[in-house]
Enzyme design. Sequence first.
Site, PDB file in Angstrom:
ATOM      1  N   SER A  40     -21.890 -30.573  -1.776  1.00  0.00           N
ATOM      2  CA  SER A  40     -20.735 -30.442  -0.900  1.00  0.00           C
ATOM      3  C   SER A  40     -19.663 -31.473  -1.246  1.00  0.00           C
ATOM      4  O   SER A  40     -19.191 -31.510  -2.384  1.00  0.00           O
ATOM      5  CB  SER A  40     -21.213 -30.552   0.548  1.00  0.00           C
ATOM      6  OG  SER A  40     -20.265 -30.059   1.443  1.00  0.00           O
ATOM      7  N   ASP A  54     -20.717 -19.022   0.967  1.00  0.00           N
ATOM      8  CA  ASP A  54     -20.814 -20.383   1.475  1.00  0.00           C
ATOM      9  C   ASP A  54     -19.719 -20.606   2.507  1.00  0.00           C
ATOM     10  O   ASP A  54     -18.542 -20.390   2.216  1.00  0.00           O
ATOM     11  CB  ASP A  54     -20.668 -21.373   0.310  1.00  0.00           C
ATOM     12  CG  ASP A  54     -20.969 -22.809   0.705  1.00  0.00           C
ATOM     13  OD1 ASP A  54     -20.521 -23.244   1.782  1.00  0.00           O
ATOM     14  OD2 ASP A  54     -21.642 -23.503  -0.085  1.00  0.00           O
ATOM     15  N   HIS A  73     -24.853 -22.741   2.823  1.00  0.00           N
ATOM     16  CA  HIS A  73     -24.162 -23.812   2.119  1.00  0.00           C
ATOM     17  C   HIS A  73     -25.052 -24.393   1.032  1.00  0.00           C
ATOM     18  O   HIS A  73     -26.183 -24.794   1.312  1.00  0.00           O
ATOM     19  CB  HIS A  73     -23.784 -24.883   3.140  1.00  0.00           C
ATOM     20  CG  HIS A  73     -22.904 -25.967   2.614  1.00  0.00           C
ATOM     21  ND1 HIS A  73     -21.932 -25.745   1.653  1.00  0.00           N
ATOM     22  CD2 HIS A  73     -22.819 -27.287   2.920  1.00  0.00           C
ATOM     23  CE1 HIS A  73     -21.304 -26.874   1.401  1.00  0.00           C
ATOM     24  NE2 HIS A  73     -21.829 -27.831   2.148  1.00  0.00           N
TER      25      HIS A  73
END
Length: 517
Positions: A231, A459, A487
């Site tokens: 991320s 996502d 995610h």
Amino acid sequence: MTKKLIIAVVVIWALVIAGGVGLGVVLLTRGDSGTDASPSDTAKQPTSPKGPDGRTLDDFYDQKLAWTKCGSDDCAKLEVPIDYQKPGEGSIELALERASATGKRIGSLVINPGGPGAPGTSTVRDANLYFGSELRAAYDIVGFDPRGTGHSAPVDCLSDSELDAYIAADPDPDTPQEVQESKDNSEEFWQGCKARSGTLGGHVSTVEAARDMDVLRAALGEKKLDYFGFSYGTRLGATYAELYPQNTGRLVLDGAVDPALSSRDGALSQAKGFETALRSYVGNCVSAGNCFLGSSVDAGVTTIKDLLEKIDQQPLATGDPEGRKLTVGLAFYGLIVPLYSKDNWPYLDDGLRKGLKGDGSTLLMLSDFYGSRENGTYTDNSLEAISVINCLDDPWSITADQVPSQYPDFEKASPTFGKVFAWGLTACNGDPFRSTDEPDLKIDGAGAAPIVVLGTTRDPATPYEEAVAMAKELESGVLVSRDGDGHTAYNKGNSCIDDAVNAYLIDGIVPKDGLRC
């Protein structure tokens, strides 16, 4: 519910709301490990004058780590300059944790779980949940709490009670009173950051965290940095590759963000991502038959929107021992948290079923998980650090009066969440801090080894298109795509993804660019 059950949501990237692959055959040759781990001559190093205490940047690079046992892992402290432009004028300590390789060790794998604001040490404690057994066998997993987070000189802005009010506020203020409350909350937040964090608040940027990683590389005795970022950790990794291309080893960036996006375009991208994820969640419910939300995706989404509007008018009872009710702000966070992983959709089912019956307990529990709130207190400063770091990286913002002009574009991107993300554009209003270290850094990673970029097609937090963009922007970027929900891509049950990552990190086999899994 424990964090282990919904561990995927700790890799949340940049959600700031105001007021509240077939394998290729390319082989990389690993340099021999050794102790000559000084900064690369070609790295973009800041100047290194002596400060009042007589130290230079080299003194930080030359430090030796003193590891001590902490549970089943090892812990240490890394000393770094507060300001890399003035390395002799004060330092801070970063918390480190290491889970030793379980098999034949090939080196250290530095990791970052995302945020910005998530502490990396806790990820190491859950290394067996994050990383496959092959990686655990080959690498020491080394996590650090980035500067300003966790136990690494954490920034502070609000008391726990003030933070409760901040996150509970309406993220889409639609009355003059709520708009004023949003302005007051923002002013209180930034004034608190300045008063409680002082000089440190201006030195927790992503660039400075990337510089810390190079000091860490040297302290670990590694000539090259091998790194796995999730991320926001992909932005951190790409920044490292830009600053230190000759020191860049095998980097995997999972759930990638596009570092070239403006704050506004990034917010639009994320709004669209969460809309896609919500509709995928509702679609799964509808396809299973007898969906409690409605007989179609549109009907189900409307049910959820109507519930949020009702909560906005009348917060729900929760049975919380502190007497807290589920406000629309808390409901928003409780709604989005389970969208980070398909495995967590049953929690959202439970939260929405109860919510529709007037019980906000599960959605409150999910919101508390988002904010790291347990037993009446916050276990880390992630809700504060995320704003300070993001606004240092890009201080652009708009005023409350300008928000309505953004509605058309944001509601087009996300009919459900668009206005919330439009209000998020005011998040940096009143920020007293400005970055002094490469504030306008452009990222292409020229000269770095191949960088594997992972993207997941649905996502919510880092939409797939951003992974595509990052892979193109990085000169050595290699795109690997996972078709799926949730995610990030690695260790989610997709053997194609896991095999590609393991082959690269362990054996240096670069995946075929464009591999789809």
